[in-house]
Design a protein around this motif. Sequence first.
Motif, short mmCIF file in Angstrom:
data_model
loop_
_atom_site.label_atom_id
_atom_site.label_comp_id
_atom_site.label_asym_id
_atom_site.label_seq_id
_atom_site.Cartn_x
_atom_site.Cartn_y
_atom_site.Cartn_z
N UNK A 219 -5.54 0.26 -3.15
CA UNK A 219 -6.27 -0.28 -4.29
C UNK A 219 -7.62 0.43 -4.41
N UNK A 220 -8.35 0.50 -3.29
CA UNK A 220 -9.60 1.24 -3.28
C UNK A 220 -9.94 1.69 -1.88
N UNK B 25 -2.57 0.73 -12.65
CA UNK B 25 -1.35 0.02 -12.23
C UNK B 25 -1.63 -1.03 -11.16
N UNK B 26 -2.62 -0.77 -10.28
CA UNK B 26 -2.91 -1.70 -9.19
C UNK B 26 -3.41 -3.05 -9.72
N UNK B 27 -4.02 -3.05 -10.91
CA UNK B 27 -4.53 -4.30 -11.49
C UNK B 27 -3.40 -5.22 -11.96
N UNK B 28 -2.23 -4.68 -12.13
CA UNK B 28 -1.10 -5.48 -12.61
C UNK B 28 -0.33 -6.13 -11.47
N UNK B 29 -0.63 -5.74 -10.23
CA UNK B 29 0.05 -6.32 -9.07
C UNK B 29 -0.62 -7.62 -8.65
N UNK B 30 0.17 -8.46 -7.99
CA UNK B 30 -0.40 -9.70 -7.43
C UNK B 30 -1.37 -9.31 -6.32
N UNK B 31 -2.56 -9.87 -6.34
CA UNK B 31 -3.61 -9.48 -5.41
C UNK B 31 -3.40 -10.14 -4.05
N UNK B 32 -2.76 -9.41 -3.17
CA UNK B 32 -2.61 -9.82 -1.77
C UNK B 32 -3.07 -8.64 -0.92
#
Length: 165
Positions: A83-84, A40-47
């Motif tokens: 995210x990680x 799911x985290x890959x679908x969020x805008x990376x900020x």
Amino acid sequence: MADEQQVNGAAQDQAQAQQQFAIQRIYVKDVSFEAPNTPAIFRKEWQPELSLDLNVKNTKIEDNTYEVVLKITATNKVGGDVAFLAEVHQAGIFTIADSIEEAQRAHLVGAFCPNILFPYAREVLASMVSRASFPQLNLAPVNFDAVFAQHLQQRQQQAEAQADA
């Protein structure tokens, strides 16, 4: 002849300095990587919101031999979700001669050795993050001399506060 003696004297001084401090081995002691909110985290805008935790620990193994462990924990959040979480314990075994004063030895294991270990730990972290298909993580250099000086200052303040109590 005098020039030869100066050159030989300089070579002896350099050899003596090398005998006082030596790197025996550099190795990864522990590695951990977690990505609890994938995919799911890959679908969020990376900020990303990156937080780093650095810690240095040293142990005397035997006379003149120390293990220094640099622990770096990188936690990256996106929108409040982790995210990680990546952690590396980068270690080294160092020989430090008894002839070195205690204050200088403390500086070597508290600042100089971590400076040696940091590039290795940074590479391990960057590799883990990229292998997990997250954007590249490039850590800025750390001034371990300043961190060590701050640590000494905090210890001195604590000792003064205890003496006043």
